[in-house]
Design an enzyme around this catalytic site. Structure first.
Site, PDB file in Angstrom:
ATOM      1  N   TYR A 264      71.221  16.873 -35.545  1.00 40.66           N
ATOM      2  CA  TYR A 264      70.662  17.269 -36.218  1.00 40.66           C
ATOM      3  C   TYR A 264      71.804  17.920 -36.914  1.00 40.66           C
ATOM      4  CZ  TYR A 264      65.746  16.170 -38.176  1.00 40.66           C
ATOM      5  OH  TYR A 264      65.117  16.035 -38.435  1.00 40.66           O
TER       6      TYR A 264
ATOM      7  N   GLU B 225      71.604  20.836 -40.095  1.00 47.43           N
ATOM      8  CA  GLU B 225      71.005  21.668 -41.651  1.00 47.43           C
ATOM      9  C   GLU B 225      71.766  22.191 -41.771  1.00 47.43           C
ATOM     10  OE1 GLU B 225      67.319  20.767 -39.892  1.00 47.43           O
ATOM     11  OE2 GLU B 225      66.013  20.783 -41.916  1.00 47.43           O
TER      12      GLU B 225
ATOM     13  N   ASP C 101      77.302   9.182 -64.099  1.00 48.67           N
ATOM     14  CA  ASP C 101      76.590   8.130 -63.094  1.00 48.67           C
ATOM     15  C   ASP C 101      77.484   6.812 -62.816  1.00 48.67           C
ATOM     16  OD1 ASP C 101      75.390   6.698 -61.084  1.00 48.67           O
ATOM     17  OD2 ASP C 101      73.402   7.488 -62.192  1.00 48.67           O
TER      18      ASP C 101
ATOM     19  N   THR D 271      76.876   6.140 -55.707  1.00 45.77           N
ATOM     20  CA  THR D 271      76.164   5.565 -54.991  1.00 45.77           C
ATOM     21  C   THR D 271      77.587   4.968 -54.479  1.00 45.77           C
ATOM     22  OG1 THR D 271      75.960   3.371 -56.045  1.00 45.77           O
ATOM     23  CG2 THR D 271      73.796   5.097 -55.812  1.00 45.77           C
TER      24      THR D 271
ATOM     25  N   LYS E  79      78.420   0.790 -54.022  1.00 46.17           N
ATOM     26  CA  LYS E  79      78.526  -0.805 -55.150  1.00 46.17           C
ATOM     27  C   LYS E  79      79.961  -1.425 -54.832  1.00 46.17           C
ATOM     28  CE  LYS E  79      74.364   0.853 -57.315  1.00 46.17           C
ATOM     29  NZ  LYS E  79      74.169   2.288 -56.964  1.00 46.17           N
TER      30      LYS E  79
ATOM     31  N   ARG F 251      75.653   2.760 -47.504  1.00 47.73           N
ATOM     32  CA  ARG F 251      73.629   2.753 -48.489  1.00 47.73           C
ATOM     33  C   ARG F 251      73.828   4.289 -48.694  1.00 47.73           C
ATOM     34  NH1 ARG F 251      70.689  -0.399 -51.391  1.00 47.73           N
ATOM     35  NH2 ARG F 251      72.228  -2.065 -51.229  1.00 47.73           N
TER      36      ARG F 251
END
Ligand code: DSN
Length: 422
Positions: free
Chosen positions: A56, A58, A201, A227, A230, A236
């Site tokens: 973790y 954060e 985008d 992203t 692609k 991903r």
């Protein structure tokens, strides 16, 4: 590419293992033309499957809410540095878990609810998060649409007119089903003229941009989202790039605004993918993606299949089934017929589609996946011919069986496939 043996998974959970193995075999034995899919490297997969998943963290590097971040801080900073170098960005946030949360963070960070945003109509090639009415974007913000023209191209003068009239707070470009080059410079100029933020985008074409095969919006735009799985061929996930002056707002929107603990294992995989994308081999790959798309488009058109905008400049092709077959709403039926032969596509609306998104009148295809498999012009020409045959005879079982056999033959020529072994 070496062999993924999934030894532990096989021993511990045969049910999941069997499904992974079957999916591996499916990917290996079908012609995957979905333009948003690709095959990431084993190094990327090892990173996503690494022990970094246990941590973790954060917050951001050197400002975390948990201890024990000596190494994940370094991983995250490395991913940021590599993304900056790859795209020439001033500020990068590598924590967004996927494309939709990345876009959400930009709206959340820069705008108030109800603010006006201008973006491409979904039916013309826009994305769900670019203002679709059933998406958070369309519900929380006031979206104004622009569209493509009858010829399938964007008309920048018309887009400017809409912007001058509507005075949006943000102008979004970058699309999910637009086969042509995007005039990023002009989009940014229009945004500046109306004092709107500009956002690109680039999810679909990020790999082409990183390789210099498509113009890079970074120098002109306030914010660029993408992203990473692609054309960029990473895990991903997603990133946000922006001007230094907006960095704090974007970072605050991602955490604590929208997300909790960052997925450091995926951030590591993004770092790996960015390194891969800087290589000469990746530039050669991206050029081949575009070459393959052109040959596939030409092959389809020479067999009498109509394409939106009559061709492609990038990795993506949109087949117009109304012009090709003289009837609307056949996208789903044709995509199913193609799947029966081993050719995987997705049905998609075409501009001015008189049918519905569930039964659209187009088929969207692209070449990132098959190019990673090693396919070149020769295979593209053949695939175009086979696809045209199925499209024209989508209800004919004999034709589909014949094409199915030929698809299998394409794979008998020894494509590099070890990555799929399970
Ligand atoms: N689902 C992606 C695509 O296929 O283009 C967009 O989110």
């Amino acid at each position: 590419m070496g062999e993924m043996d999934y030894k532990c998974l096989r021993n511990e959970d045969s049910e999941v293992y069997e499904l992974v193995a079957k999916e591996g075999n499916r990917q290996l034995t079908q012609i995957n033309l979905i333009p948003s899919e690709n095959i990431c490297s084993e190094a990327v997969m090892e990173s996503t499957g690494s022990i970094l998943t246990n941590k973790y963290a954060e917050g951001y590097a050197n400002k975390r809410y948990y201890q024990g971040n000596e190494f994940v801080d370094k991983v995250e900073l490395l991913a940021i540095e590599r993304a900056k170098k790859l795209f020439g960005a001033e500020h990068v946030n590598v924590q967004p878990n996927s494309g939709s949360p990345a876009n959400m963070a930009v709206y959340f960070g820069l705008l108030e609810y109800g603010d006006k945003i201008m973006a491409l109509n979904l039916m013309h090639g826009g994305h769900l998060t670019h203002g679709c009415k059933v998406n958070f974007s369309g519900k929380l913000y006031n979206f104004i649409e622009y569209g493509v023209e009858e010829d399938g191209f964007l008309d920048m003068d018309k887009i400017r007119e809409i912007a001058l009239k509507e005075k949006p707070k943000l102008i979004v470009c970058g699309f999910t089903a637009y086969p042509r080059k995007i005039n990023f410079k002009k989009f940014a100029e229009i945004a500046r003229e109306v004092e709107a933020y500009s956002m690109a985008d680039i999810s679909h074409i990020a790999g082409l941009i990183a390789s210099g095969v498509h113009e890079n919006p970074i120098p002109y735009f306030d914010v660029v989202t993408t992203t990473t799985h692609k054309t960029l061929r990473g895990p991903r996930s997603a990133i946000i790039m922006c001007k230094e002056s907006l960095g704090k707002k974007i970072d605050k929107a991602v955490f604590p605004g929208l997300q909790g603990g960052p997925h450091e294992h995926v951030i590591a995989a993004k770092a790996v993918a960015f390194k891969e994308a800087m290589s000469d081999e990746f530039k050669v790959y991206s050029k081949q993606v575009v070459k393959n798309a052109k040959v596939l488009a030409d092959s389809l058109m020479s067999e009498g299949i109509s394409l939106v905008s009559n061709g492609t400049d990038n990795h993506l092709i949109l087949i117009d089934l109304i012009k090709s077959l003289g009837a609307k709403g056949l996208g789903r039926d044709v995509a199913i017929a193609l799947e029966e032969t081993g050719i995987i596509t997705n049905c998609n609306t075409i501009p001015f589609d008189p049918s519905t998104p569930f039964r659209p009148s187009g088929i969207r295809i692209g070449t990132p996946f098959v190019t990673t498999m090693g396919m070149k012009e020769q295979e593209m020409k053949k695939i175009g011919q086979l696809m045209a045959l199925v499209i024209k005879n989508y209800q004919d079982d004999e034709v589909k069986a014949k094409v199915g056999k030929e698809v299998k033959e394409i794979f008998s020529c020894g494509l590099d496939s070890n990555v799929f072994k399970a």
